[in-house]
Design a protein around this motif. Sequence first.
Motif, short mmCIF file in Angstrom:
data_model
loop_
_atom_site.label_atom_id
_atom_site.label_comp_id
_atom_site.label_asym_id
_atom_site.label_seq_id
_atom_site.Cartn_x
_atom_site.Cartn_y
_atom_site.Cartn_z
N THR A 526 19.04 44.18 -22.99
CA THR A 526 19.36 44.84 -21.71
C THR A 526 20.68 45.58 -21.81
O THR A 526 20.81 46.73 -21.34
CB THR A 526 19.43 43.78 -20.59
OG1 THR A 526 18.16 43.14 -20.47
CG2 THR A 526 19.79 44.43 -19.27
N ASP A 527 21.67 44.95 -22.42
CA ASP A 527 22.98 45.59 -22.60
C ASP A 527 22.84 46.84 -23.48
O ASP A 527 23.45 47.87 -23.20
CB ASP A 527 23.94 44.59 -23.22
CG ASP A 527 25.34 45.15 -23.39
OD1 ASP A 527 26.00 45.42 -22.36
OD2 ASP A 527 25.78 45.35 -24.55
N ASP A 530 21.27 49.62 -21.49
CA ASP A 530 22.24 50.21 -20.56
C ASP A 530 23.18 51.18 -21.27
O ASP A 530 23.56 52.22 -20.73
CB ASP A 530 23.05 49.11 -19.87
CG ASP A 530 22.22 48.32 -18.88
OD1 ASP A 530 21.20 48.86 -18.39
OD2 ASP A 530 22.57 47.16 -18.59
N LYS A 531 23.56 50.82 -22.50
CA LYS A 531 24.51 51.64 -23.25
C LYS A 531 23.88 52.87 -23.88
O LYS A 531 24.50 53.93 -23.96
CB LYS A 531 25.17 50.80 -24.36
CG LYS A 531 26.11 49.71 -23.87
CD LYS A 531 26.66 48.93 -25.06
CE LYS A 531 27.60 47.82 -24.61
NZ LYS A 531 28.08 47.01 -25.76
N GLN A 715 13.74 52.29 -16.32
CA GLN A 715 14.56 51.34 -17.08
C GLN A 715 14.44 49.92 -16.53
O GLN A 715 14.42 48.95 -17.29
CB GLN A 715 16.02 51.80 -17.09
CG GLN A 715 16.24 53.05 -17.93
CD GLN A 715 17.70 53.28 -18.25
OE1 GLN A 715 18.48 52.35 -18.40
NE2 GLN A 715 18.09 54.55 -18.34
N ALA A 716 14.31 49.80 -15.21
CA ALA A 716 14.18 48.47 -14.61
C ALA A 716 12.85 47.82 -15.04
O ALA A 716 12.80 46.63 -15.36
CB ALA A 716 14.25 48.56 -13.09
N LYS A 719 13.12 46.68 -18.74
CA LYS A 719 13.89 45.45 -18.89
C LYS A 719 13.08 44.24 -18.42
O LYS A 719 13.08 43.19 -19.06
CB LYS A 719 15.19 45.55 -18.08
CG LYS A 719 16.19 46.55 -18.62
CD LYS A 719 17.38 46.69 -17.68
CE LYS A 719 18.32 47.79 -18.13
NZ LYS A 719 19.44 47.99 -17.16
#
Length: 860
Positions: A526-527, A530-531, A715-716, A719
Amino acid sequence: MTVWKTSVRNFLAHKGRMALSAVAVLLSVAFVCGTLVFTDTMNTTFDKLFAASSADVTVSPKDAKGPDEMQESARPESLPASVLDEVKKADGVKDAEGGVTSMSVTVVDRHNENMGSETGAPTLAGNWTRNDLRSMEITSGHAPRGPTEVMVDADTADKHYLKIGDELRTIAATGDISAKISGIASFTVTNPGAAAVFFDTATAQQKLLGAPGVFTHVNVTAEPGVDDTRLKENVAAALGDAGAYKLQTQKEAADANKDSMGSFLDVMKYAMLGFAGIAFLVGIFLIVNTFSMLVAQRTREIGLMRAIGSSRKQVNRSVLVEAVLLGIVGSVLGVAAGIGLAVGLMKAMGAVGMELSTDDLTIAWTTPVTGLVLGIVVTVLAAYIPARRAGKVSPMAALRDAGTSADAKSGRARAVLGLVLTGAGAAGLWATTRVDEASEGSLYLGLGVLLTLIGFIVIGPLLAGAVVRALGAVVLRLFGPVGRLAERNALRNPRRTGATGAALMVGLALVACLSVVGSSMVASATDELDKSVGTDFIVQSNAGQLVVPQAADAVEKVPGLERVTHYKVLGAKLTNPDGSTEDEYVTAADPTYPEDLRRETVDGDLAKAYGERAMSVGSDYAALHEIEVGDEITVAFKAGRTAKLTVAAITSDDTSVDQGAMYTSIATAGTYVSDDRMPGDMIMFATAEDGEEKEAYAALKTALAPYPQYKVQNQADFKQDLKDQVGQLLNIVYGLLALAIVVAVLGVVNTLALSVVERTREIGLMRAIGLSRRQLRRMIRLESVVIALFGALLGLGLGMGWGTSAQKLLALEGLGVLEIPWPTILTVFVASAFVGLFAALVPAFRAGRMNVLNAIATDG
């Protein structure tokens, strides 16, 4: 004979006390035998299917992909019709026919519901041939006679309530094929779950392969008296350049298909056997405890036997014979239960779409032998130490009370050994966190896990005193004198408490470890997303199917999108500047891809890698082959010609997304790979215009609604999907670990039950001086709870240590976030208290029903 009679008499006299240990052996053996029968049955099913469906000799393109290989193109490799003509001229050929088969299809009904399997089994589309009659027969209607007719297999028809005349739409790379069902064909062997549709030959060639007069393979049937090997040689001679083709006999084709399934079946088999091994390990604690307590309770009896002439060896042998009897009873029942478990697993697989018939139930002679040997050997080994202890009982023990405690010297030696092992294991876990290579760290991790586990088992009695006192201060003191009695009972025999808690510790340690690893994987991914992910939407297939052109066009036409990025994967042989060659996959994408996925660049400019005749490589590959920016790599595309590409960038492999990927532009790849050989998109990325995200998301879903094999994710969604996948995997593992935890619970029950018997007189005296039945039952329940919490504390603490160390290895693969799932850990800890309460129900009930006077009159 005297030893045998004594052992049998003692076994039958204590059969109630042995029952739970026998159940532990039964469950463990059942899991082993069930796994072996289940996987052997699956092997038999696939062997029969592959053998029945393979021709005497099959001719296919040299580069044809196997079922377990990545399909680079939505159109399978094909053969010209001239190959069929040449094969027919070979000596010994009775019949030859061209076949068409494609797995790059999706079949939907008129309600747009996917007819394919949900278990990962393929959907097959092709032409109906005489070779199909080896494994199928038409049971309704007739074979397809034109482009508007299709035949479907009976299993798919039954599952989706299809009948003659219903319309099906087959989605292929060359377009959609709409046809009505003209016939239904039934498999004459078990079909594990594949969906199959058949067209006439001309339609299959044009619609599945995109050209008339081509085939994916040729099926060759031998004349009577010609064996497959001779036929293969004759066909090779007729073709002349046989090296340009792949020729396989029936056995070779069946073996190749079997090998493609073998890795999956082996992983399943050994994973399940691993969990059975854990259950066996936990069962050992139960058996050790059972025999230890029985020996302690029979100390006076054994002393009398020694006094009247029994030797140490005879006493030792007597206990081991009891263990053999226990192992035989538990193992025989376990083998029978294992066969039942295998049948149950087959029914469960049928419920989710993988059909396995009990007609193929395979029970190899090695299965019951393995179960019996394992069950008996493990039981005897577990009883060995109690048996040695029984042999050391002296004749003078007949004059002492039963249950004499172990000597202090032995306890000190055990404590020292446990501390040394635990320290060595902790050093291994620490070393795991300091390595630079995951392969090196895995060795330290395995050693650290093994040594800390053994160390905690050995040191358990020493830890029991401190941990039980701490738990008593927090939990038991709330219950006044009854709580203090429960604490003292748990502390009375630290060795027993340690062994009982250790049984629960093993299962919970694995639960905690995997929970930490799973949570860390999700948090890290997930991190990373996000990046690095800069796009709004991802379009892909769960089954790994390529995006067909018509679906890609639908995405391109969606309003409100700022950009759409195509992402293709091509196989290639790379010749590096150092002269080495490697088979690799090269990612061909649009120049906008660096905006969709932000990759850290070690050297060069990634944007230039999408220029003319340029590419990038990963940092690990570059270091291995001493590649620098500006070097030239020869790239021989397997679907096209050879290119010389300049390395314009080296990307960091310190990531979990696209790790090791080599990038070039679709335009560059298109220079060397023709349009008809260019693979479809593996994934597509779409980015909405500012403020249009919600509308574009809905429009994308609407545009792809006719293609249910693909899903649109923001993206949600992505994840959550990742979290769900990891969660499902963990739930499967937890379910398998539940067997070990069930055995551990049986261990707590057995310990309490035998402890109640051991303390019969004491319980009678306490009842005589005023302890009520309710207080007595509460005392036993609290003792059980504190033992369960002791095991949970050790297991969860140990598991979190393992999980933390394992995460450090994952960090070397780009998963750098450590996350401890405290809600899960706390839930498991609290649940352990309820496990303790449950385990104490029967022993507490039996203790409460004791007659006070009879209990006081009981002999030690």
